[in-house]
Write a protein that holds these residues in place. Structure first.
Motif, PDB file in Angstrom:
ATOM      1  N   ASN A  56      84.223  44.733 -11.400  1.00  0.00           N
ATOM      2  CA  ASN A  56      84.495  46.101 -10.967  1.00  0.00           C
ATOM      3  C   ASN A  56      84.150  47.150 -12.012  1.00  0.00           C
ATOM      4  N   SER A  57      84.035  46.752 -13.273  1.00  0.00           N
ATOM      5  CA  SER A  57      83.764  47.729 -14.332  1.00  0.00           C
ATOM      6  C   SER A  57      82.301  47.747 -14.769  1.00  0.00           C
ATOM      7  N   PHE A  58      81.533  46.712 -14.392  1.00  0.00           N
ATOM      8  CA  PHE A  58      80.136  46.643 -14.836  1.00  0.00           C
ATOM      9  C   PHE A  58      79.250  47.519 -13.963  1.00  0.00           C
ATOM     10  N   ASP A  59      78.284  48.189 -14.587  1.00  0.00           N
ATOM     11  CA  ASP A  59      77.332  49.035 -13.876  1.00  0.00           C
ATOM     12  C   ASP A  59      76.129  48.174 -13.466  1.00  0.00           C
ATOM     13  N   PHE A  60      76.084  47.816 -12.199  1.00  0.00           N
ATOM     14  CA  PHE A  60      75.007  46.953 -11.701  1.00  0.00           C
ATOM     15  C   PHE A  60      73.714  47.718 -11.433  1.00  0.00           C
ATOM     16  N   ALA A  61      73.765  49.043 -11.513  1.00  0.00           N
ATOM     17  CA  ALA A  61      72.585  49.836 -11.163  1.00  0.00           C
ATOM     18  C   ALA A  61      71.393  49.512 -12.062  1.00  0.00           C
ATOM     19  N   GLY A  62      71.644  49.314 -13.353  1.00  0.00           N
ATOM     20  CA  GLY A  62      70.543  49.032 -14.274  1.00  0.00           C
ATOM     21  C   GLY A  62      69.788  47.759 -13.927  1.00  0.00           C
ATOM     22  N   PRO A  63      70.463  46.597 -13.832  1.00  0.00           N
ATOM     23  CA  PRO A  63      69.756  45.364 -13.453  1.00  0.00           C
ATOM     24  C   PRO A  63      69.093  45.448 -12.080  1.00  0.00           C
ATOM     25  N   LEU A  64      69.749  46.095 -11.111  1.00  0.00           N
ATOM     26  CA  LEU A  64      69.155  46.210  -9.782  1.00  0.00           C
ATOM     27  C   LEU A  64      67.858  47.023  -9.823  1.00  0.00           C
ATOM     28  N   ASP A  65      67.891  48.143 -10.551  1.00  0.00           N
ATOM     29  CA  ASP A  65      66.701  48.989 -10.639  1.00  0.00           C
ATOM     30  C   ASP A  65      65.579  48.289 -11.391  1.00  0.00           C
ATOM     31  N   PHE A  66      65.951  47.544 -12.434  1.00  0.00           N
ATOM     32  CA  PHE A  66      64.960  46.820 -13.238  1.00  0.00           C
ATOM     33  C   PHE A  66      64.217  45.798 -12.378  1.00  0.00           C
ATOM     34  N   VAL A  67      64.967  45.025 -11.598  1.00  0.00           N
ATOM     35  CA  VAL A  67      64.348  44.006 -10.758  1.00  0.00           C
ATOM     36  C   VAL A  67      63.579  44.653  -9.603  1.00  0.00           C
ATOM     37  N   LYS A  68      64.094  45.759  -9.065  1.00  0.00           N
ATOM     38  CA  LYS A  68      63.384  46.460  -7.998  1.00  0.00           C
ATOM     39  C   LYS A  68      61.980  46.855  -8.443  1.00  0.00           C
ATOM     40  N   LYS A  69      61.894  47.400  -9.660  1.00  0.00           N
ATOM     41  CA  LYS A  69      60.588  47.817 -10.166  1.00  0.00           C
ATOM     42  C   LYS A  69      59.734  46.617 -10.539  1.00  0.00           C
ATOM     43  N   SER A  70      60.334  45.621 -11.192  1.00  0.00           N
ATOM     44  CA  SER A  70      59.564  44.456 -11.637  1.00  0.00           C
ATOM     45  C   SER A  70      59.027  43.655 -10.466  1.00  0.00           C
ATOM     46  N   ALA A  71      59.811  43.574  -9.383  1.00  0.00           N
ATOM     47  CA  ALA A  71      59.396  42.799  -8.215  1.00  0.00           C
ATOM     48  C   ALA A  71      58.585  43.619  -7.226  1.00  0.00           C
ATOM     49  N   GLY A  72      58.450  44.923  -7.486  1.00  0.00           N
ATOM     50  CA  GLY A  72      57.680  45.779  -6.604  1.00  0.00           C
ATOM     51  C   GLY A  72      58.331  45.986  -5.259  1.00  0.00           C
ATOM     52  N   LEU A  73      59.666  46.049  -5.227  1.00  0.00           N
ATOM     53  CA  LEU A  73      60.362  46.245  -3.967  1.00  0.00           C
ATOM     54  C   LEU A  73      60.150  47.670  -3.456  1.00  0.00           C
TER      55      LEU A  73
END
Length: 484
Positions: free
Chosen positions: A458-475
Motif C-alpha cells: 500500500n505504500s509503494f509507488d508502482f507507477a515507476g515500474p509500470l511506466d518503465f515496462v510500458k515504454k520498454s515493451a512498447g505498450l
C-alpha cells in the motif's frame, strides 16, 4: 518536566489490579516477575537527569525540559537524535527493551496526521488528539498500546458470540463511554496509560459500530484488570539466564470490566471509516523504533557468535567468516533501510516528518522475516555447547567445579568463568524460553507478517515500474501505467 525513576514508580503504585500466576500483586514495583523490567524503565527515566546523558535524552522547549523520545519529528535531525538516544539507553542497560514509550507515541502522531479526516467524520474528538500528545510530552507519561483482542471464533461476527471477546462500548453517559472486553498488551501492568484501538474486521458493511472505538485508558482505572503471563525473571539463576532475568517485558490480558472512558480521552467512536483509517496509518512512525530494536538484537547475535568463534580460533576459517558475514549483512540491511527511510523522509499530512514509508515497511519485513534464519546461523557459530553446558552452580561446586574449570578453560585469555558466561548469554539469547518468546513477539508485536506485506504494497509507488515496462515493451498509450 521529565520524571525521575522514583516518580515513575510512585505513579504506578496506584492500587491497580494486577495478577501474576493466580496471585493478586500488592506492589508491582517489588513483585519478582515485574521488578526487573520496572527497574530498567526507572533507570531510563533517571538517565535523563544525569549530565552525561541529559543532552541526548532530553530537549528544551519553552524553558521546560522534555524527553527526546516524545518529541514530534519535524526534521531529519529529530530522527537522528532519537537514534542516538536509543543507542545511549541500550548500551547503558546492556540489553534490548522494546516497550519503553518511544515506539508507541508514534501511533499518536499518526492521529495528528488524520486529525482533519477524523474531524470530518466526527468533529467532537479532534481537540482530544492535540491535548493528549502534549500531555505525553509535558508529563513524561509511559504510554503503551493496546491492539489485539482475544477475538474468539473469527468465522463469526462478535455479535454472534460473547460480545466481550472484542472491546466495545456498552453505553454512553454524561461523563463518557463505558467499555467492556479485553486486549493483550505488553508492559501494560507497569505503564501509565494505553492507546486502545480496534482490530479491523470487527464489522462488515456497517457504517457505525460499537466496536469502532479509539481512546486512552489509564492503566490504574477502576475496572481495568491485568492478568499477566508468568514472567521469565527469577525462574532460574541470573548467572545462567542473564537476559531473561533483566529484560523480560511481561505481557498481560488486560480486561476492561465496565471501564469509564471520559469524553476528553476519546479519539473516535462508532464510525468504522474512522477506525479503518486510523489502522491503515497506525505504524507510519512507530515502525521505525520497532525495527531499530532489531538492529541491537543483530548486534548481540554478531557479538555472541564472533566471541565464540574467537575463543576457539575458528574465526580464521573461511566457512565461519561467511556465516558471520551473513549476520553482518542482516544487520547492515536493517541499518540501510532505517538510514534510507530518514534520508528520503517526507512531510506527513499533519506537517510532521515521517520516514519514507515503503522503505521503512520493507525494512520491517526484512528485519522480522529473516530473524529466525539469522538466529539459527548464530546458533551454528556458537556451537552445541550452548545447549549442554551445566549451570553456574556446577562450576562453583567443589566436586564438579574442578573438572568443569579444567575442560572449559582454553588458554590464559579464556578461562572457564568467562567462557561459561559467554555460553550462558548465547543460550539465553538464542535457545531459552525467553529467546523463543522474543522470536514470536517479533513476528506479531506490530501485526503479523501478512499485514507487514500489505503495508509495503500500500505504500509503494508502482507507477515507476509500470511506466518503465510500458515504454520498454512498447505498450500502447491506451494503457495507463499509473493506475492499478
Amino acid at each position: 518536566m521529565i520524571r525521575t525513576g522514583e516518580e515513575y514508580k510512585q505513579g504506578i503504585r496506584d492500587g491497580r489490579e494486577v495478577w501474576v500466576d493466580g496471585e493478586r500483586v500488592k506492589d508491582v514495583t517489588s513483585h519478582p516477575a515485574l521488578k526487573p523490567i520496572i527497574d530498567i524503565r526507572a533507570r531510563i527515566y533517571d538517565m535523563a537527569h544525569e549530565e552525561r546523558y541529559s543532552g541526548d535524552l532530553t530537549y528544551v522547549e519553552g524553558n521546560e525540559r522534555h524527553s527526546t523520545f516524545y518529541r514530534p519529528p519535524q526534521e531529519q535531525k529529530d530522527w537522528h537524535d532519537k537514534i542516538k538516544a536509543v543507542d545511549q539507553v541500550m548500551k547503558d542497560i546492556g540489553g534490548v527493551v522494546t516497550r519503553v514509550g518511544d515506539e508507541t507515541i508514534g501511533e499518536m502522531w499518526s492521529l495528528t496526521d488524520g486529525r482533519d479526516v477524523l474531524a470530518e467524520i466526527d468533529p467532537r474528538f479532534a481537540a482530544n488528539i492535540d491535548r493528549h500528545i502534549r500531555a505525553v510530552i509535558e508529563k513524561d507519561i509511559f504510554h503503551v498500546s493496546a491492539n489485539t483482542d482475544p477475538k474468539g471464533d473469527r468465522s463469526l461476527p462478535p455479535q454472534q458470540q460473547d460480545p466481550d471477546l472484542m472491546v466495545h462500548v456498552t453505553r454512553e453517559t454524561d461523563a463518557g463511554i463505558i467499555i467492556r472486553g479485553a486486549k493483550y498488551e505488553t508492559a501494560a501492568a507497569y505503564a501509565d496509560q494505553a492507546y486502545l484501538k480496534p482490530t479491523v474486521g470487527a464489522w462488515a458493511n456497517e457504517k457505525l459500530s460499537d466496536y469502532a472505538v479509539g481512546c486512552i485508558v489509564k492503566m490504574g482505572a477502576r475496572g481495568v484488570k491485568h492478568i499477566c503471563r508468568g514472567g521469565f525473571a527469577n525462574r532460574s539463576s541470573a548467572r545462567d539466564y542473564p537476559l531473561a532475568n533483566r529484560f523480560d517485558e511481561v505481557e498481560a490480558l488486560v480486561v476492561f470490566d465496565d471501564v469509564l472512558i471520559p469524553w476528553e480521552d476519546v479519539f473516535f467512536y462508532r464510525h468504522t471509516r474512522a477506525a479503518q483509517f486510523v489502522r491503515s496509518t497506525l505504524h507510519r512512525y512507530s515502525a521505525f523504533p520497532y525495527v531499530l530494536r532489531l538492529l541491537y538484537t543483530a548486534d548481540m547475535m554478531i557479538g555472541a557468535a564472533m566471541w565464540n568463534a574467537k575463543q576457539t580460533g575458528l574465526d580464521k576459517l573461511q566457512s565461519v567468516r561467511e556465516k558471520l558475514a551473513d549476520l553482518v549483512c542482516y544487520r547492515e540491511g536493517i541499518n540501510a533501510h532505517l538510514t534510507a527511510s530518514i534520508a528520503m523522509a517526507e512531510k506527513s499530512p499533519g506537517g510532521l516528518l515521517m520516514p519514507q514509508q515503503s522503505m521503512l515497511y520493507a525494512g520491517r519485513v526484512f528485519a522480522c522475516s529473516q530473524l529466525p534464519a539469522m538466529m539459527h546461523i548464530a546458533r551454528e557459530l556458537c556451537g552445541g555447547q550452548i545447549c549442554i553446558t551445566p549451570n553456574a552452580d556446577a562450576f562453583d561446586a567443589e566436586g564438579s567445579g574442578k573438572w568443569l574449570n579444567k575442560f572449559y578453560s582454553l588458554n590464559d585469555q579464556w578461562q572457564a568463568d568467562d567462557r561459561r558466561k559467554l555460553l550462558a548469554f548465547a543460550r539465553d539469547l538464542l535457545n531459552s524460553d525467553y529467546a523463543g518468546h522474543r522470536l514470536t513477539f517479533v513476528q506479531f508485536a506490530q501485526a503479523p507478517h501478512f499485514n507487514h506485506l500489505a503495508a509495503v504494497y500500500n505504500s509503494f509507488d508502482f507507477a515507476g515500474p509500470l511506466d518503465f515496462v510500458k515504454k520498454s515493451a512498447g505498450l500502447s498509450d491506451r494503457i495507463d501505467g499509473a493506475k492499478s
